[in-house]
Design a protein around this motif. Structure first.
Motif, PDB file in Angstrom:
ATOM      1  N   VAL A 160       0.848  -1.196   0.000  1.00 29.49           N
ATOM      2  CA  VAL A 160       0.000   0.000   0.000  1.00 29.49           C
ATOM      3  C   VAL A 160       0.883   1.246   0.000  1.00 29.49           C
ATOM      4  CG1 VAL A 160      -1.919  -1.150   1.182  1.00 29.49           C
ATOM      5  CG2 VAL A 160      -0.161   0.007   2.535  1.00 29.49           C
ATOM      6  N   PHE A 161       0.305   2.370  -0.372  1.00 31.45           N
ATOM      7  CA  PHE A 161       1.035   3.637  -0.481  1.00 31.45           C
ATOM      8  C   PHE A 161       0.379   4.655   0.442  1.00 31.45           C
ATOM      9  CE2 PHE A 161       1.773   1.205  -4.246  1.00 31.45           C
ATOM     10  CZ  PHE A 161       3.072   1.493  -4.631  1.00 31.45           C
ATOM     11  N   ASN A 162       1.175   5.255   1.346  1.00 30.35           N
ATOM     12  CA  ASN A 162       0.535   6.122   2.341  1.00 30.35           C
ATOM     13  C   ASN A 162       0.035   7.446   1.770  1.00 30.35           C
ATOM     14  OD1 ASN A 162       2.908   7.680   2.262  1.00 30.35           O
ATOM     15  ND2 ASN A 162       3.554   7.147   4.346  1.00 30.35           N
ATOM     16  N   SER A 163       0.386   7.752   0.532  1.00 29.49           N
ATOM     17  CA  SER A 163      -0.202   8.933  -0.106  1.00 29.49           C
ATOM     18  C   SER A 163      -1.705   8.732  -0.331  1.00 29.49           C
ATOM     19  CB  SER A 163       0.490   9.228  -1.437  1.00 29.49           C
ATOM     20  OG  SER A 163       0.444   8.105  -2.296  1.00 29.49           O
ATOM     21  N   ASP A 164      -2.164   7.480  -0.379  1.00 22.73           N
ATOM     22  CA  ASP A 164      -3.582   7.206  -0.599  1.00 22.73           C
ATOM     23  C   ASP A 164      -4.443   7.823   0.501  1.00 22.73           C
ATOM     24  OD1 ASP A 164      -2.916   5.852  -2.861  1.00 22.73           O
ATOM     25  OD2 ASP A 164      -3.284   3.839  -2.056  1.00 22.73           O
ATOM     26  N   TRP A 165      -3.955   7.811   1.747  1.00 22.26           N
ATOM     27  CA  TRP A 165      -4.751   8.406   2.827  1.00 22.26           C
ATOM     28  C   TRP A 165      -4.193   9.742   3.317  1.00 22.26           C
ATOM     29  CZ3 TRP A 165      -2.839   3.315   3.303  1.00 22.26           C
ATOM     30  CH2 TRP A 165      -1.641   3.180   4.031  1.00 22.26           C
ATOM     31  N   LEU A 166      -2.878   9.944   3.233  1.00 16.46           N
ATOM     32  CA  LEU A 166      -2.330  11.209   3.726  1.00 16.46           C
ATOM     33  C   LEU A 166      -2.636  12.365   2.773  1.00 16.46           C
ATOM     34  CD1 LEU A 166       1.093  10.022   5.198  1.00 16.46           C
ATOM     35  CD2 LEU A 166      -1.011  10.597   6.423  1.00 16.46           C
ATOM     36  N   ASP A 167      -2.639  12.111   1.469  1.00 16.80           N
ATOM     37  CA  ASP A 167      -3.024  13.160   0.512  1.00 16.80           C
ATOM     38  C   ASP A 167      -4.485  13.569   0.693  1.00 16.80           C
ATOM     39  OD1 ASP A 167      -0.769  13.921  -0.941  1.00 16.80           O
ATOM     40  OD2 ASP A 167      -0.901  12.185  -2.278  1.00 16.80           O
ATOM     41  N   ALA A 168      -5.290  12.648   1.229  1.00 11.28           N
ATOM     42  CA  ALA A 168      -6.730  12.907   1.346  1.00 11.28           C
ATOM     43  C   ALA A 168      -7.088  13.720   2.594  1.00 11.28           C
ATOM     44  CB  ALA A 168      -7.486  11.579   1.366  1.00 11.28           C
ATOM     45  N   LEU A 169      -6.151  13.882   3.537  1.00 16.51           N
ATOM     46  CA  LEU A 169      -6.454  14.643   4.749  1.00 16.51           C
ATOM     47  C   LEU A 169      -6.584  16.132   4.436  1.00 16.51           C
ATOM     48  CD1 LEU A 169      -3.957  13.069   7.351  1.00 16.51           C
ATOM     49  CD2 LEU A 169      -6.419  12.634   7.160  1.00 16.51           C
ATOM     50  N   ASN A 170      -7.643  16.761   4.949  1.00 21.10           N
ATOM     51  CA  ASN A 170      -7.700  18.222   4.830  1.00 21.10           C
ATOM     52  C   ASN A 170      -6.951  18.839   6.012  1.00 21.10           C
ATOM     53  OD1 ASN A 170      -9.489  18.490   7.097  1.00 21.10           O
ATOM     54  ND2 ASN A 170     -11.231  17.993   5.762  1.00 21.10           N
ATOM     55  N   PHE A 171      -6.767  20.146   5.976  1.00 20.56           N
ATOM     56  CA  PHE A 171      -5.913  20.775   6.991  1.00 20.56           C
ATOM     57  C   PHE A 171      -6.500  20.639   8.390  1.00 20.56           C
ATOM     58  CE2 PHE A 171      -3.741  24.473   9.036  1.00 20.56           C
ATOM     59  CZ  PHE A 171      -2.448  23.963   8.924  1.00 20.56           C
ATOM     60  N   SER A 172      -7.810  20.687   8.492  1.00 18.14           N
ATOM     61  CA  SER A 172      -8.461  20.514   9.795  1.00 18.14           C
ATOM     62  C   SER A 172      -8.162  19.138  10.362  1.00 18.14           C
ATOM     63  CB  SER A 172      -9.976  20.707   9.646  1.00 18.14           C
ATOM     64  OG  SER A 172     -10.630  20.422  10.860  1.00 18.14           O
ATOM     65  N   GLU A 173      -8.191  18.132   9.516  1.00 23.79           N
ATOM     66  CA  GLU A 173      -7.907  16.763   9.963  1.00 23.79           C
ATOM     67  C   GLU A 173      -6.442  16.605  10.363  1.00 23.79           C
ATOM     68  OE1 GLU A 173     -11.146  14.204   7.352  1.00 23.79           O
ATOM     69  OE2 GLU A 173      -9.343  14.996   6.371  1.00 23.79           O
ATOM     70  N   VAL A 174      -5.550  17.307   9.660  1.00 22.93           N
ATOM     71  CA  VAL A 174      -4.129  17.274  10.026  1.00 22.93           C
ATOM     72  C   VAL A 174      -3.940  17.861  11.426  1.00 22.93           C
ATOM     73  CG1 VAL A 174      -1.841  18.201   9.494  1.00 22.93           C
ATOM     74  CG2 VAL A 174      -3.303  17.364   7.645  1.00 22.93           C
ATOM     75  N   ILE A 175      -4.588  18.999  11.681  1.00 25.19           N
ATOM     76  CA  ILE A 175      -4.477  19.634  12.996  1.00 25.19           C
ATOM     77  C   ILE A 175      -5.018  18.705  14.085  1.00 25.19           C
ATOM     78  CG2 ILE A 175      -5.250  21.557  14.434  1.00 25.19           C
ATOM     79  CD1 ILE A 175      -3.156  22.315  12.349  1.00 25.19           C
ATOM     80  N   GLN A 176      -6.137  18.053  13.804  1.00 23.95           N
ATOM     81  CA  GLN A 176      -6.696  17.123  14.784  1.00 23.95           C
ATOM     82  C   GLN A 176      -5.721  15.983  15.071  1.00 23.95           C
ATOM     83  OE1 GLN A 176     -10.701  15.777  13.830  1.00 23.95           O
ATOM     84  NE2 GLN A 176     -11.196  17.759  12.924  1.00 23.95           N
ATOM     85  N   LEU A 177      -5.055  15.489  14.032  1.00 28.61           N
ATOM     86  CA  LEU A 177      -4.079  14.416  14.216  1.00 28.61           C
ATOM     87  C   LEU A 177      -2.901  14.902  15.059  1.00 28.61           C
ATOM     88  CD1 LEU A 177      -3.023  11.580  13.554  1.00 28.61           C
ATOM     89  CD2 LEU A 177      -2.093  12.512  11.410  1.00 28.61           C
ATOM     90  N   LEU A 178      -2.393  16.095  14.766  1.00 30.40           N
ATOM     91  CA  LEU A 178      -1.255  16.634  15.513  1.00 30.40           C
ATOM     92  C   LEU A 178      -1.601  16.857  16.979  1.00 30.40           C
ATOM     93  CD1 LEU A 178       0.239  19.268  13.010  1.00 30.40           C
ATOM     94  CD2 LEU A 178       0.797  16.849  13.265  1.00 30.40           C
TER      95      LEU A 178
END
Length: 399
Positions: A118-136
């Motif tokens: 699998v390629f992690n760009s499949d799910w990491l490219d799909a994150l919007n900025f709000s979701e990135v902040i929530q992850l951080l």
């Protein structure tokens, strides 16, 4: 079974985690998901990679699911190198080229047909900025600073870019997405792998266990095997080259190579360790290691041929019996028909610096037609059938 799976493993976290995961899988009648992630930063696999891959193969042979996570996103942002600066990010083209090369080479150790890639760009490219902040928000700065190289660089006032702090979190999120049970890696990946445990827990998932394999030292006997340090034995090296490189390892690495690179049985390894302890010539043991390695990549017939080549090339004293690589004189032009010894040797073996070549001359390591060169400033004419020996493994003939 569990003793075999734990053999040569440097770290299992938590300590009894493997036994618990195996029992859980048996109770639920399912396969464990075993993750190995890599950023395709260089296109060649070597024996250091194979240490982890061979452990994956053991799980695969037991019927568990191997998942290779290609860092097609993370390689484009650049990860912390474990040294004092960040690694240079790759272009998308480099990532895809290197990834394909990696995948092709994986078949030398594991069954790619039974492996999920699998390629992690499949799910990491799909994150919007709000979701990135929530992850951080799931990770504190204090937790990130427990990583040794971050802590060291911070203490030394060496810059740490924000994307480097984000990298372990993204890699840990990969474990969430694939529902990983066990993450494999080298000991230098311990922090990143434990990040996967943490993120799974905050996502209300069972935490993966971490299994870290020792880092195989390279041909220099000091640093870990790494293409950037030019101290590797590549899985795609020609058998003769693979044999010669193995014979060049320092004697102090013999036991490490027996444990981490060979597939000798426990009894065979014990017998070899006894022979070492009894003072047998290390060259004999290295030959057995070299043949074993080549028998794995690619086959035993190549191993026998490579041993005979080594004997003829490096143990027979007759200069004329050596096998020389032909080099067209036309490829060496670009100056005049006379060329300095240093420039000639540098063109023939461009992995050697000119200062290294000068040192070889001083130690008598360069010969032209059986004559040792003693003057680093000497020039020779480019004449067909001229034979050049550079160091222990460089044999060339001008044509």
């Amino acid at each position: 079974m569990i003793d075999s799976l734990q053999e040569n493993v440097a770290i299992i976290l938590p300590e009894n985690g493997l036994e618990e995961k195996l029992a859980q899988a048996e109770k639920e009648n399912r396969k464990l998901i075993i993750k190995l992630g890599f950023d395709p930063t260089a296109p060649d696999l070597h024996l250091g990679h194979a240490v982890v891959l061979k452990k994956l193969k053991q799980f695969q042979d037991l019927g568990h699911q191997i998942v290779i996570v290609v860092g097609s996103f993370t390689a484009r942002i650049g990860d912390p190198t474990g040294k004092n600066k960040a690694r240079k990010p790759l272009s998308a083209e480099d990532v895809w080229h290197n990834a394909q090369t990696y995948i092709n080479q994986l078949s030398k150790v594991i069954d790619v047909q039974k492996t999920k890639i699998v390629f992690n760009s499949d799910w990491l490219d799909a994150l919007n900025f709000s979701e990135v902040i929530q992850l951080l928000s799931k990770v504190t700065v204090a937790q990130l600073m427990h990583r040794n190289d971050f802590n060291k660089r911070f203490t030394e006032n060496t810059p740490i870019a924000m994307h480097e702090l984000v990298y372990p979190i993204l890699q840990g999120f990969d474990s969430v997405k694939i529902k990983c049970d066990i993450e494999m890696g080298g000991t230098d990946q311990l922090f990143n792998c434990t990040m996967g445990r943490q993120l799974q827990e905050v996502h209300q998932m069972p935490a993966q266990i971490v299994m870290c394999m020792p880092l195989l030292k390279g041909l220099d006997g000091k640093e870990k095997m790494s293409k950037s340090l030019n101290n590797i034995i590549g899985l795609t090296d020609e058998p003769n080259e693979m044999f010669g490189k193995t014979m060049s390892i320092p004697d102090a690495l013999i036991e490490e190579f027996i444990n981490l690179t060979t597939d000798f049985s426990v009894e065979e390894k014990t017998a070899l360790f006894s022979r070492i302890k009894e003072g047998e010539n290390p060259m004999n043991i290295k030959k057995l290691i070299a043949k074993n390695i080549i028998s794995q990549y690619p086959n035993s017939a190549s191993a026998e041929n490579a041993e005979q080549f080594f004997i003829n090339q490096f143990q027979n004293k007759n200069f004329e019996d050596k096998v020389y690589e032909p080099v067209a004189i036309g490829l060496l032009k670009g100056m005049e028909n006379r060329i300095s010894i240093i420039e000639l040797c540098h063109q023939l073996k461009n992995d050697l610096s000119k200062s290294a070549i000068r040192r070889l001359i001083e130690s008598g390591g360069i010969q032209i037609n059986t004559i040792k060169i003693t003057d680093a400033n000497e020039k020779i004419e480019l004449i067909p059938q001229t034979k050049i020996k550079i160091g222990r493994r460089g044999f060339f003939e001008l044509v």
